[in-house]
Write an enzyme that holds these catalytic residues in place. Sequence first.
Site, PDB file in Angstrom:
ATOM      1  N   CYS A  18       0.829  -1.204   0.000  1.00 37.28           N
ATOM      2  CA  CYS A  18       0.000   0.000   0.000  1.00 37.28           C
ATOM      3  C   CYS A  18       0.864   1.255   0.000  1.00 37.28           C
ATOM      4  O   CYS A  18       1.891   1.302   0.658  1.00 37.28           O
ATOM      5  CB  CYS A  18      -0.883   0.028   1.240  1.00 37.28           C
ATOM      6  N   ASP A  24      -4.966   1.433  10.796  1.00 36.88           N
ATOM      7  CA  ASP A  24      -5.608   0.606   9.762  1.00 36.88           C
ATOM      8  C   ASP A  24      -7.139   0.638   9.848  1.00 36.88           C
ATOM      9  O   ASP A  24      -7.819   0.043   9.022  1.00 36.88           O
ATOM     10  CB  ASP A  24      -5.102  -0.844   9.848  1.00 36.88           C
TER      11      ASP A  24
HETATM   12  N1  EPU Z   1       9.040   3.780  10.223  1.00 40.55           N
HETATM   13  C1  EPU Z   1      10.266   4.385  10.163  1.00 40.55           C
HETATM   14  N2  EPU Z   1      11.371   3.586  10.014  1.00 40.55           N
HETATM   15  C2  EPU Z   1      11.284   2.230   9.941  1.00 40.55           C
HETATM   16  C3  EPU Z   1      10.023   1.615  10.012  1.00 40.55           C
HETATM   17  C4  EPU Z   1       8.897   2.423  10.145  1.00 40.55           C
HETATM   18  O1  EPU Z   1      10.386   5.596  10.220  1.00 40.55           O
HETATM   19  O2  EPU Z   1      12.320   1.570   9.814  1.00 40.55           O
HETATM   20  C5  EPU Z   1       7.835   4.610  10.386  1.00 40.55           C
HETATM   21  C6  EPU Z   1       6.861   4.484   9.231  1.00 40.55           C
HETATM   22  O3  EPU Z   1       7.190   5.346   8.178  1.00 40.55           O
HETATM   23  C7  EPU Z   1       5.551   4.810   9.906  1.00 40.55           C
HETATM   24  C8  EPU Z   1       5.709   4.285  11.333  1.00 40.55           C
HETATM   25  O4  EPU Z   1       7.110   4.130  11.507  1.00 40.55           O
HETATM   26  O5  EPU Z   1       5.374   6.201   9.942  1.00 40.55           O
HETATM   27  C9  EPU Z   1       5.046   2.974  11.655  1.00 40.55           C
HETATM   28  O6  EPU Z   1       5.424   1.989  10.700  1.00 40.55           O
HETATM   29  P1  EPU Z   1       5.464   0.435  11.032  1.00 40.55           P
HETATM   30  O7  EPU Z   1       6.858  -0.041  10.821  1.00 40.55           O
HETATM   31  O8  EPU Z   1       4.816   0.198  12.357  1.00 40.55           O
HETATM   32  O9  EPU Z   1       4.540  -0.145   9.894  1.00 40.55           O
HETATM   33  P2  EPU Z   1       4.738  -1.475   9.080  1.00 40.55           P
HETATM   34  O10 EPU Z   1       5.312  -2.527   9.948  1.00 40.55           O
HETATM   35  O11 EPU Z   1       5.410  -1.196   7.784  1.00 40.55           O
HETATM   36  C10 EPU Z   1       2.452  -2.541   9.731  1.00 40.55           C
HETATM   37  C11 EPU Z   1       1.239  -3.038   9.012  1.00 40.55           C
HETATM   38  C12 EPU Z   1       0.463  -1.863   8.463  1.00 40.55           C
HETATM   39  C13 EPU Z   1       0.100  -0.922   9.606  1.00 40.55           C
HETATM   40  C14 EPU Z   1       1.336  -0.510  10.384  1.00 40.55           C
HETATM   41  C15 EPU Z   1       1.047   0.310  11.619  1.00 40.55           C
HETATM   42  C16 EPU Z   1       1.984  -5.162   8.205  1.00 40.55           C
HETATM   43  C17 EPU Z   1       2.352  -5.987   7.049  1.00 40.55           C
HETATM   44  N3  EPU Z   1       1.650  -3.916   7.933  1.00 40.55           N
HETATM   45  O12 EPU Z   1       3.239  -1.849   8.763  1.00 40.55           O
HETATM   46  O13 EPU Z   1      -0.706  -2.425   7.928  1.00 40.55           O
HETATM   47  O14 EPU Z   1      -0.524   0.231   9.100  1.00 40.55           O
HETATM   48  O15 EPU Z   1       2.054  -1.689  10.809  1.00 40.55           O
HETATM   49  O16 EPU Z   1       0.210  -0.393  12.484  1.00 40.55           O
HETATM   50  O17 EPU Z   1       1.960  -5.624   9.337  1.00 40.55           O
HETATM   51  C18 EPU Z   1      -2.557  -2.625   6.545  1.00 40.55           C
HETATM   52  O18 EPU Z   1      -2.733  -3.750   7.029  1.00 40.55           O
HETATM   53  O19 EPU Z   1      -3.412  -2.047   5.825  1.00 40.55           O
HETATM   54  C19 EPU Z   1      -1.312  -1.925   6.814  1.00 40.55           C
HETATM   55  C20 EPU Z   1      -0.880  -0.916   6.091  1.00 40.55           C
END
Ligand code: EPU
Length: 421
Positions: A116, A306
């Site tokens: 996404c 989400d």
């Molecule tokens: N971030 C950083 N650096 C990093 C990693 C993340 O700055 O190294 C920032 C991101 O840019 C964001 C925030 O930290 O602003 C949170 O990101 P996070 O790493 O928690 O998100 P993610 O692991 O990439 C998962 C879910 C997302 C959900 C987010 C937050 C999965 C596969 N995806 O993403 O799910 O929005 O956590 O809860 O687990 C969805 O299911 O529709 C979806 C987008």
Amino acid sequence: MEKLVIRGGACLQGEVTISGAKNAAVAIIPAALLVNGKCRIENVPEIQDVLIIRDILDKLGAKVSFEHGVFEVDATDLAYNSAPYELVRKMRASYYLIGAMLGRFHKAEVAMPGGCDLGPRPIDQHQKGFEALGAQTKVVGGVIYAEAEKLVGGNVYLDIVSVGATMNIMLAAVLAEGTTTIENAAREPHIVDLANFLNVMGANIKGAGTDVIKIKGVKSLVGGTYSIIPDQIEAGTFMVAAAATRGNVLIKNVIPKHLESISSKLEEMGVTVEEFDDSVRVSCDKETKLNKIIVKTQPYPGFPTDMQPQIVTLLLMVSGTSTVVENVWEGRFRYVDELKRMGANVRVDGNIAIIEGVEELTGAPLHATDLRAGAAMVIAGLMAKGNTELYELRHIDRGYENLEAKFTALGADIRRVIEVE
Ligand code: EPU
């Protein structure tokens, strides 16, 4: 081209059973690469993201099968291989292959993931974690490389609460020498689920679900059986849909504790939410005047990002001014322009959406801009007068199992149609 044709006006009634959690499955299945022996993973949703991981593991050389919600993986004889670009780029969560392959082979090479588009998606915190374990990492030409002579436990303080970095560091650390501590860790239910899966397979992880996780490295993991938790966001989507259509729906196979932030916002609006052991009933009659609210998204146990597009959609027809603040993703209001085409009155100012309730929405052709926005547009279609045609279903199919069948069983008028160009 496929589209959903949604005729608005139905009031959802009946029961719906929630599937296994996407965001747990997409981490737990790659985690099986760390295991010597066969893993049987149950309650796995049949969604595109899971089918892609199945194909990735298959291409990598693991023995995989996926039938009737049961995913079996045996990666015992796997040799090191780089992850296939064509498949990896299709999903964001393919970054879990980095932690799993680094943990198993001390080496990983994975193309930067797709998924996404919610604004910038850095992986610096993942890299910081791998480096604390002694790995060297670099991103060159859209590919992430990580390599270590050996992995040794270390301390990682996450500068930002990141679900992906927390899980990826856990994956890399389970077989490392010594103890790894992750501070300022994310606390989402799927983090606890990944830790539970790894512990069942012989890992030693403590503190998952709090902001300090300790992973004591073990020599090896062995096969076993594990069942994935229900999907918090799918459950929340049906809760909001029940309220938005002034319906009465029993949402089964949920963990009510995981839904508390959603339940409490719905209750603040005047929606009735009853909690049972493993189900919730959401009801709201037509006469109830719903209250405007303020919502701020936060990492768990806060209101989930989400669920942000779905709650904005519910608020579109609530009189007065509601405010929704997005604190996790920079670009998560891109879908609002689509909703405006239905008559919604929403102004986006940076990370804040200001919603003026309108009397009526009218059906319109819409394009799903991402997974949760797509689900929100289905809800908007159910709230609107007339027909809504929803395109770009690939987003929805990535993360919702049988979405239209589940809605149809609740009385919604939704059809998937193949449009001949
Ligand atoms: N971030 C950083 N650096 C990093 C990693 C993340 O700055 O190294 C920032 C991101 O840019 C964001 C925030 O930290 O602003 C949170 O990101 P996070 O790493 O928690 O998100 P993610 O692991 O990439 C998962 C879910 C997302 C959900 C987010 C937050 C999965 C596969 N995806 O993403 O799910 O929005 O956590 O809860 O687990 C969805 O299911 O529709 C979806 C987008």
